[in-house]
Design an enzyme around this catalytic site. Structure first.
Site, short mmCIF file in Angstrom:
data_model
loop_
_atom_site.label_atom_id
_atom_site.label_comp_id
_atom_site.label_asym_id
_atom_site.label_seq_id
_atom_site.Cartn_x
_atom_site.Cartn_y
_atom_site.Cartn_z
N ASP A 1 -1.65 -1.21 -5.91
CA ASP A 1 -2.39 -0.12 -5.26
C ASP A 1 -2.61 1.00 -6.29
OD1 ASP A 1 -3.31 2.07 -3.87
OD2 ASP A 1 -1.97 1.79 -2.16
N TYR B 1 3.91 -2.12 7.98
CA TYR B 1 3.68 -0.94 7.14
C TYR B 1 4.30 0.29 7.82
CZ TYR B 1 0.75 2.72 4.91
OH TYR B 1 0.29 3.84 4.25
N LEU C 1 0.84 -1.20 0.00
CA LEU C 1 0.00 0.00 0.00
C LEU C 1 0.88 1.25 0.00
CD1 LEU C 1 -2.60 -1.11 2.68
CD2 LEU C 1 -2.89 -1.09 0.20
N CYS C 2 0.37 2.31 -0.62
CA CYS C 2 1.11 3.58 -0.65
C CYS C 2 1.33 4.07 0.79
CB CYS C 2 0.35 4.61 -1.45
SG CYS C 2 0.70 4.50 -3.21
N PRO C 3 2.51 4.59 1.11
CA PRO C 3 3.57 4.99 0.19
C PRO C 3 4.68 3.92 0.03
CG PRO C 3 4.06 5.89 2.33
CD PRO C 3 2.80 5.08 2.48
#
Lengths: 77, 188
Positions: A39, B101, A12-14
């Site tokens: 994404d 993440y 997923l960004c970034p």
């Protein structure tokens, strides 16, 4: 001129932008990078990052659920 | 946490808590990283609203900035990601992302900082990027001194596989010398 491919699928960004940054750091001006992503946000984020850092997006291709962004590495910023 | 920590200043209290967490998870920070962590916790202790920040936006914004503004923004992103992954890892679940993440964004922010600041500060940010997982492990341990696990077993498994977190591996092993086995195609 070298061409490298980065697999940024399912990130997923970034995170695809971060992978791109890391890969560009190992490239020379004129090299090509192909970033494969899933994404849809990358269609905005990677070109924006390239614009700021002096790299050129030469292709954005969509197929099935994947997006390939082609980048020509510019001079080091 | 076996006893009340009563120190004369908030700095001393955070420092004692970090020492206790380091001892509990058998990790040691050098003085520079320990100080950074103490002051980070002090700065954010009275700012619970910081958990509302969207790291992706802030990170991408930092890429558009120059000079001191960029440094400030990158440091802010790195610090928030360290707090999110270390103190509030369940936040990832609510945001539909994995804890790693935040680890990836935080490490990248500190690494970029080390490339753009002067040599002395570059060493610090380089260390923060390198030791991000250790710092996260210590923060996890700090939260778990109360006795409750911070991560579900599945989250611990994912985080161990993705970052090599020793704390997550300990949680999975449950104090035994058992190692989780990955790979669904194996037959036993």
């Amino acid at each position: 001129m070298n061409t490298a491919t980065i697999d940024a699928r399912h990130l997923l960004c970034p995170l695809p932008v971060i992978r791109t940054q890391d890969a560009v750091a190992d490239c020379r001006p004129g090299d090509h990078l192909q970033v494969v992503c899933t994404d849809p946000g990358v269609v905005h984020d990677i070109p924006a990052w390239c614009r700021v850092h002096g790299h050129e997006v030469y292709a954005i291709e969509r197929s099935d659920n994947e997006i390939m962004i082609g980048i020509q590495v510019g001079e080091a910023d | 946490m076996s006893q009340l920590i009563l120190e004369p200043t908030s700095q001393a209290q955070w420092q004692t808590l970090i020492h206790e967490a380091q001892a509990a998870c058998d990790r040691n920070l050098d003085e520079t990283l320990e100080s950074y962590l103490v002051f980070l916790l002090m700065r954010f202790a009275d700012r619970p609203e910081c958990t509302a920040r969207i790291m992706a936006e802030d990170y991408l914004q930092s890429q558009q900035l120059q000079g001191a503004h960029r440094e400030e923004c990158l440091r802010d992103v790195g610090d928030h990601c360290l707090l999110f992954s270390g103190l509030f890892p369940r936040l990832a679940e609510r945001r539909l992302v994995r804890v790693s993440y935040f680890v990836n964004i935080g490490r990248s922010s500190y690494r970029q900082l080390s490339d753009v600041v002067g040599r002395q500060r570059a060493a610090l940010y380089g260390q923060l990027s390198e030791a991000f997982i250790v710092l996260m492990d210590i923060l996890h341990t700090m939260r778990e001194l109360g006795g409750q696990s911070l991560l579900t077993p599945i989250q611990a498994m994912e985080l161990w596989q993705e970052t090599g977190s020793r704390r997550c591996l300990q949680q999975l092993g449950g104090g035994r010398n058992a190692l989780p086995v990955s790979g669904s195609d194996e037959t036993h």
